[in-house]
Design a protein around this motif. Structure first.
Motif, PDB file in Angstrom:
ATOM      1  N   SER A 129      27.799  58.767  -9.301  1.00 49.73           N
ATOM      2  CA  SER A 129      28.435  59.293  -8.093  1.00 49.73           C
ATOM      3  C   SER A 129      27.917  60.681  -7.743  1.00 49.73           C
ATOM      4  O   SER A 129      27.640  60.972  -6.574  1.00 49.73           O
ATOM      5  N   GLY A 159      26.097  60.044  -4.541  1.00 42.03           N
ATOM      6  CA  GLY A 159      27.182  60.096  -3.568  1.00 42.03           C
ATOM      7  C   GLY A 159      27.823  58.744  -3.321  1.00 42.03           C
ATOM      8  O   GLY A 159      27.999  57.949  -4.244  1.00 42.03           O
ATOM      9  N   ASP A 160      28.156  58.491  -2.050  1.00 39.78           N
ATOM     10  CA  ASP A 160      28.832  57.247  -1.696  1.00 39.78           C
ATOM     11  C   ASP A 160      28.001  56.022  -2.045  1.00 39.78           C
ATOM     12  O   ASP A 160      28.554  54.998  -2.473  1.00 39.78           O
ATOM     13  N   ARG A 174      28.561  55.359  -5.662  1.00 42.47           N
ATOM     14  CA  ARG A 174      29.892  54.789  -5.910  1.00 42.47           C
ATOM     15  C   ARG A 174      29.904  53.306  -5.549  1.00 42.47           C
ATOM     16  O   ARG A 174      30.472  52.491  -6.271  1.00 42.47           O
ATOM     17  N   GLU A 175      29.286  52.956  -4.441  1.00 38.97           N
ATOM     18  CA  GLU A 175      29.210  51.549  -4.033  1.00 38.97           C
ATOM     19  C   GLU A 175      28.395  50.732  -5.040  1.00 38.97           C
ATOM     20  O   GLU A 175      28.727  49.583  -5.327  1.00 38.97           O
ATOM     21  N   LYS A 216      30.574  50.048  -8.005  1.00 39.67           N
ATOM     22  CA  LYS A 216      31.532  48.989  -7.678  1.00 39.67           C
ATOM     23  C   LYS A 216      30.857  47.616  -7.678  1.00 39.67           C
ATOM     24  O   LYS A 216      31.446  46.642  -8.169  1.00 39.67           O
ATOM     25  N   GLU A 253      39.374  59.417 -10.507  1.00 39.28           N
ATOM     26  CA  GLU A 253      38.455  59.224  -9.375  1.00 39.28           C
ATOM     27  C   GLU A 253      37.356  58.217  -9.702  1.00 39.28           C
ATOM     28  O   GLU A 253      36.882  57.489  -8.828  1.00 39.28           O
ATOM     29  N   TYR A 254      36.952  58.166 -10.950  1.00 33.48           N
ATOM     30  CA  TYR A 254      35.886  57.251 -11.374  1.00 33.48           C
ATOM     31  C   TYR A 254      36.471  55.972 -11.966  1.00 33.48           C
ATOM     32  O   TYR A 254      35.928  54.890 -11.783  1.00 33.48           O
TER      33      TYR A 254
END
Length: 168
Positions: free
Chosen positions: A37, A41-42, A45-46, A49, A122-123
């Motif tokens: 992350s 960044g985003d 994170r994606e 996931k 957050e993670y």
């Protein structure tokens, strides 16, 4: 002949508290997710996931295989009883079976506890939001997971695994 003392390598000192595999997994996951992350960044994170989703789908397929090996269909009633992860005393849940569904309420979770202890919610949420829906999907694409409450916001986790009508 050697006079060396042999020691069992899998023994920890009696005066140390063991760290469970659940605690280690949660720490490892959160630290990797944080690095990805922070670096990406985003998009990172994606990617984390998606990785959790793919891991969950594979687990779900194996749970379906386990149900089949027991001579059972991969329906809602056989989902949890064919599960691949033992529940230790680090987890507490109440499971309620109904028509084509199973509801779970967790009052204790080793993963959430460790994420919170380390300030890594957050993670950790990247794992928590993805893992159960993906396992259910891998088990049976028609088994939907509704995950309304999380430890991080409600102090408990709730799940409803429900077979979509007319899709069994």
């Amino acid at each position: 002949m050697s006079t060396e003392k042999k020691v069992e390598s899998n023994k920890i000192a009696d005066d140390l508290e063991p760290v469970s595999m659940y605690q280690m997994f949660a720490k490892m996951f959160a630290l990797v997710a944080k690095e990805v992350s922070d670096e990406f960044g985003d998009a990172g994170r994606e990617a984390v996931k998606r990785g959790v989703w793919n891991f969950g789908v594979e687990r779900g397929k194996d749970i379906a295989r386990r149900a089949k090996a027991r001579g059972k269909p991969n329906d809602a009633a056989n989902y949890l009883v064919s599960y691949d992860m033992d529940r230790s005393d680090e987890f507490d849940s109440v499971d309620t079976y109904g028509d084509d569904q199973v509801e779970q309420i967790f009052s204790k979770c080793a993963f959430a506890k460790q994420f919170q202890k380390d300030g890594m919610e957050e993670y950790g949420i990247l794992y928590c939001e993805m893992i159960d829906p993906s396992i259910a999907y891998g088990y049976n694409p028609n088994l939907k997971c509704i995950h309304e409450k999380h430890f991080f916001t409600h102090g408990e986790c709730t799940f409803c695994f429900k077979m979509e009508k007319g899709t069994e």
